[in-house]
Design an enzyme around this catalytic site. Structure first.
Site, PDB file in Angstrom:
ATOM      1  N   THR A 181      -2.585 -65.063 -28.315  1.00 29.47           N
ATOM      2  CA  THR A 181      -3.963 -65.551 -28.440  1.00 29.47           C
ATOM      3  C   THR A 181      -4.354 -66.426 -27.245  1.00 29.47           C
ATOM      4  O   THR A 181      -3.590 -67.304 -26.840  1.00 29.47           O
ATOM      5  CB  THR A 181      -4.074 -66.359 -29.752  1.00 29.47           C
ATOM      6  OG1 THR A 181      -3.777 -65.488 -30.835  1.00 29.47           O
ATOM      7  CG2 THR A 181      -5.450 -66.956 -29.936  1.00 29.47           C
ATOM      8  N   GLU A 219      -6.645 -61.550 -27.762  1.00 27.65           N
ATOM      9  CA  GLU A 219      -5.189 -61.481 -27.590  1.00 27.65           C
ATOM     10  C   GLU A 219      -4.825 -60.637 -26.374  1.00 27.65           C
ATOM     11  O   GLU A 219      -5.617 -59.795 -25.929  1.00 27.65           O
ATOM     12  CB  GLU A 219      -4.535 -60.890 -28.851  1.00 27.65           C
ATOM     13  CG  GLU A 219      -4.373 -61.896 -29.980  1.00 27.65           C
ATOM     14  CD  GLU A 219      -5.658 -62.323 -30.649  1.00 27.65           C
ATOM     15  OE1 GLU A 219      -6.644 -61.560 -30.590  1.00 27.65           O
ATOM     16  OE2 GLU A 219      -5.707 -63.424 -31.218  1.00 27.65           O
ATOM     17  N   TYR A 242      -4.519 -72.429 -40.998  1.00 24.98           N
ATOM     18  CA  TYR A 242      -5.404 -71.368 -41.484  1.00 24.98           C
ATOM     19  C   TYR A 242      -6.326 -71.826 -42.622  1.00 24.98           C
ATOM     20  O   TYR A 242      -7.373 -71.237 -42.834  1.00 24.98           O
ATOM     21  CB  TYR A 242      -4.570 -70.144 -41.896  1.00 24.98           C
ATOM     22  CG  TYR A 242      -4.299 -69.218 -40.724  1.00 24.98           C
ATOM     23  CD1 TYR A 242      -3.712 -69.707 -39.559  1.00 24.98           C
ATOM     24  CD2 TYR A 242      -4.646 -67.879 -40.767  1.00 24.98           C
ATOM     25  CE1 TYR A 242      -3.482 -68.873 -38.482  1.00 24.98           C
ATOM     26  CE2 TYR A 242      -4.416 -67.041 -39.688  1.00 24.98           C
ATOM     27  CZ  TYR A 242      -3.829 -67.542 -38.545  1.00 24.98           C
ATOM     28  OH  TYR A 242      -3.607 -66.714 -37.478  1.00 24.98           O
ATOM     29  N   CYS A 275      -9.246 -73.425 -40.020  1.00 27.02           N
ATOM     30  CA  CYS A 275     -10.129 -72.548 -39.223  1.00 27.02           C
ATOM     31  C   CYS A 275     -10.783 -71.475 -40.078  1.00 27.02           C
ATOM     32  O   CYS A 275     -11.978 -71.225 -39.967  1.00 27.02           O
ATOM     33  CB  CYS A 275      -9.368 -71.953 -38.039  1.00 27.02           C
ATOM     34  SG  CYS A 275      -8.117 -70.724 -38.464  1.00 27.02           S
ATOM     35  N   CYS A 305      -5.237 -73.670 -30.775  1.00 28.84           N
ATOM     36  CA  CYS A 305      -4.293 -74.253 -31.735  1.00 28.84           C
ATOM     37  C   CYS A 305      -2.868 -73.756 -31.519  1.00 28.84           C
ATOM     38  O   CYS A 305      -1.915 -74.463 -31.841  1.00 28.84           O
ATOM     39  CB  CYS A 305      -4.698 -73.930 -33.154  1.00 28.84           C
ATOM     40  SG  CYS A 305      -6.413 -73.534 -33.347  1.00 28.84           S
ATOM     41  N   CYS A 325     -12.130 -67.323 -33.863  1.00 31.87           N
ATOM     42  CA  CYS A 325     -10.920 -68.042 -33.421  1.00 31.87           C
ATOM     43  C   CYS A 325     -11.196 -68.725 -32.083  1.00 31.87           C
ATOM     44  O   CYS A 325     -11.696 -68.106 -31.157  1.00 31.87           O
ATOM     45  CB  CYS A 325      -9.781 -67.028 -33.272  1.00 31.87           C
ATOM     46  SG  CYS A 325      -8.330 -67.686 -32.445  1.00 31.87           S
ATOM     47  N   GLU A 380      -6.404 -60.064 -38.664  1.00 36.39           N
ATOM     48  CA  GLU A 380      -5.992 -61.321 -38.031  1.00 36.39           C
ATOM     49  C   GLU A 380      -5.585 -62.338 -39.113  1.00 36.39           C
ATOM     50  O   GLU A 380      -4.576 -63.035 -38.978  1.00 36.39           O
ATOM     51  CB  GLU A 380      -7.143 -61.856 -37.176  1.00 36.39           C
ATOM     52  CG  GLU A 380      -6.712 -62.836 -36.090  1.00 36.39           C
ATOM     53  CD  GLU A 380      -6.388 -64.196 -36.632  1.00 36.39           C
ATOM     54  OE1 GLU A 380      -7.023 -64.612 -37.617  1.00 36.39           O
ATOM     55  OE2 GLU A 380      -5.478 -64.834 -36.074  1.00 36.39           O
ATOM     56  N   HIS A 399       1.421 -73.780 -37.651  1.00 37.79           N
ATOM     57  CA  HIS A 399       0.330 -72.814 -37.465  1.00 37.79           C
ATOM     58  C   HIS A 399      -0.196 -72.272 -38.797  1.00 37.79           C
ATOM     59  O   HIS A 399      -1.388 -72.034 -38.939  1.00 37.79           O
ATOM     60  CB  HIS A 399       0.774 -71.675 -36.535  1.00 37.79           C
ATOM     61  CG  HIS A 399      -0.406 -71.033 -35.851  1.00 37.79           C
ATOM     62  ND1 HIS A 399      -1.278 -71.740 -35.059  1.00 37.79           N
ATOM     63  CD2 HIS A 399      -0.890 -69.770 -35.885  1.00 37.79           C
ATOM     64  CE1 HIS A 399      -2.234 -70.941 -34.618  1.00 37.79           C
ATOM     65  NE2 HIS A 399      -2.028 -69.732 -35.117  1.00 37.79           N
TER      66      HIS A 399
HETATM   67 FE1  SF4 Z   1      -7.268 -68.997 -34.005  1.00 37.40          FE
HETATM   68 FE2  SF4 Z   1      -7.141 -70.239 -36.379  1.00 37.40          FE
HETATM   69 FE3  SF4 Z   1      -4.877 -69.608 -35.035  1.00 37.40          FE
HETATM   70 FE4  SF4 Z   1      -6.527 -71.533 -34.175  1.00 37.40          FE
HETATM   71  S1  SF4 Z   1      -5.343 -71.529 -36.082  1.00 37.40           S
HETATM   72  S2  SF4 Z   1      -5.552 -69.970 -32.940  1.00 37.40           S
HETATM   73  S3  SF4 Z   1      -8.529 -70.693 -34.704  1.00 37.40           S
HETATM   74  S4  SF4 Z   1      -6.412 -68.176 -35.909  1.00 37.40           S
END
Ligand code: SF4
Length: 510
Positions: A191, A258, A297, A300, A104, A100, A444, A293
């Site tokens: 995060t 985190e 996913y 990423c 984002c 991560c 996660e 958000h």
């Molecule tokens: Fe982390 Fe993926 Fe969330 Fe971005 S979208 S903060 S890389 S888990």
């Protein structure tokens, strides 16, 4: 160009002095703390890649506010092309870091507040949107990283925020002054919090009228008086202090670093407040943020899948089993699942729409489907990676044993593979697969951006079952089908009466 390099980002954090705790001790310098460094490097890559000519188109955008080229992580999406580039950027960074990269959450907070502050002003004649744009312009000019602080500690989940015995389980307004507000409370699992320049807060759930003091959003520098961070632990985290080889991904770590953020009587000037009591907009803000958000996913995590699929194939080659049909089958399954998630995230970006604020939002139903798939498929492709790599990923001795003059050679001989594959490289790759498939990355994928139940609520709400019932009734012939009647040139009931009459005649002839 208003963008920092990775190095400049790290240096910029030295100008802040946040109160951070880890392992029960105050950390004097976030940048110099060895436990934090992999997380910092991952976030720094979001800055560094913006300076690479080959990634300019994905990593940068032109600001509609300041008219300059900015890092895409501070951009407000102006069209569906921006939404698509955003998820391409996330897959790219997942491929480069294997973890991560944190930035984002702030990006999604920026866009969600851009949309919601506009709508609040439309209803109440407030000036949140203007304030927000002024702050955002500074973020873009200075290329700042705001953390997106949404999740409250939440205490007893059966009680609403105002019913909690300890009000601090939710961030809330304690006092309203002429020049600002005083807030207290706790945000959890945030995060990238310790290595962000600013904290951008948002309410975590739908609020009722009695919860209006909990419907609060603002931005403050991370070293504001009264703010304390407590950095969380992760599986095998202290390995990075012992040995780069044992750590698995010593450069970029695992998950987002985190932290808990404790706010104690923190003063926030009005110009940095973007919601203060408009409880009826808390749902819009939460859902807009969650939609953005959840769509990420499929970017990423699919980037991470690319890394773990590559690592699994390389290990199969090193072990001489890459041509075995069951290995090819497993790798193919992994690729198919990853690309399914990717297709879904692309779809929810291409199906995006313009909000009244002018910012573009993703397709909310598809975004929730993306995230629900991720909560299942990441476990499945990581299970296959473990299957291909073998039990060694959890039985490898440490780097210290490899270096021991008496036993090191024997230990190394245990892990020899095919000729041309150095044993130390085999161990490195096994450790990377361990890091990605055994550790904190799995929960996660489950809980980040909301747990599966939250996605199912949204899918059920937006799945439009009533419309599907109508479709089924029309196809079944329960309700009138106008198009069908055009084709047959008559009323449907009359048509079926004729059909039945003809069947009857044919049966009589026999
Ligand atoms: Fe982390 Fe993926 Fe969330 Fe971005 S979208 S903060 S890389 S888990």
């Amino acid at each position: 160009m208003a963008t920092m390099t990775g190095r400049e980002y790290l240096d910029s954090l030295r100008e802040l002095n946040p109160e951070v705790y880890f392992f029960g001790r105050r950390i004097p310098s976030v940048v110099d703390e060895p436990m934090f460094q992999p997380h910092l490097h991952a976030a720094a890559l979001t800055y560094e890649l913006a300076h690479r000519p080959e990634y300019q188109e994905i990593m940068t955008a032109t600001s509609h506010l300041i008219g300059e080229k900015i890092n895409r992580f501070t951009h407000i999406h102006q069209n569906t092309d921006d939404l698509v580039k955003k998820v391409r950027m996330m897959r790219l960074l997942g491929q480069k870091t294997g973890t991560c990269f944190q930035r984002c959450v702030g990006l999604d907070g920026l866009n969600a507040l851009y949309v919601t502050t506009y709508d609040i002003d439309e209803k109440y004649g407030t000036n949140y949107h203007e304030r927000f744009k002024n702050w955002l312009a500074e973020v873009q000019k200075k290329d700042l990283m705001p953390s997106g602080a949404m999740t409250d500690a939440r205490g007893d989940r059966s009680l609403r925020p105002h019913q909690q015995k300890n009000k601090d389980t939710y961030l809330h307004i304690k006092e309203r002054l002429d020049d600002g507000i005083i807030v207290s409370g706790v945000k959890a699992h945030i995060t990238g919090a310790i290595n962000s320049h600013e904290i951008l807060t948002m309410p975590t759930r739908t609020m009722g009228e009695e919860d209006k003091d909990f419907a609060v959003s603002f931005a403050i520098p991370s070293d504001t008086k009264g703010v304390t961070f407590v950095f969380s632990r992760q599986t095998n985290d202290t390995r990075r202090l012992d040995s780069p080889l044992d750590a698995g991904n010593p450069k970029y770590g695992i998950v987002g670093g985190e932290a808990i953020i404790i706010f104690k009587d923190v003063f926030v000037p009005w110009e940095r407040v973007f919601m203060a009591g408009e409880y009826d907009f808390s749902t819009e803000l939460v859902e807009t943020f969650a939609g953005y958000h959840r769509s990420n996913y499929g970017g990423c995590k699919v980037g991470l899948a690319d890394v773990v699929i590559g690592g699994s194939y390389w290990i199969a080659e090193a072990h001489g089993i890459d041509r075995a049909s069951h290995i090819i089958d497993k790798l193919t399954e992994m690729i198919a699942m990853a690309e399914t998630c990717w297709s879904c995230t692309l779809a929810c970006s291409y199906e995006g729409y313009k909000t009244p604020s002018g910012a573009y939002h993703i397709h909310p139903l598809l975004a929730n489907v993306v995230k629900l798939n991720i909560t299942r498929m990441v476990y499945e492709w990581m299970r296959l990676a473990q299957d291909i790599a073998g039990g060694k990923i959890i039985t490898l001795p440490s780097e210290f044993d490899l270096e021991n003059p008496k036993i090191g050679k024997n230990v190394e001989e245990c892990f020899v593979g095919k000729e041309g594959f150095p044993t130390r490289d085999i161990i490195k790759m096994l450790r990377l697969i361990e890091n990605m498939s055994v550790g904190a990355g799995l929960p996660e994928a489950m809980h980040g951006a909301g747990s599966p139940a939250a996605q199912k609520i949204m899918i059920a709400r937006r799945g439009n079952l009533k419309r599907k019932v109508e479709l089924a009734k029309t196809v079944a012939g329960i309700t009138r089908d106008k198009e069908f009647e055009k084709i047959i040139g008559k009323d449907e009931t009359a048509y079926w009466n004729e059909v039945r009459e003809n069947i009857k005649k044919r049966r009589e002839v026999k």
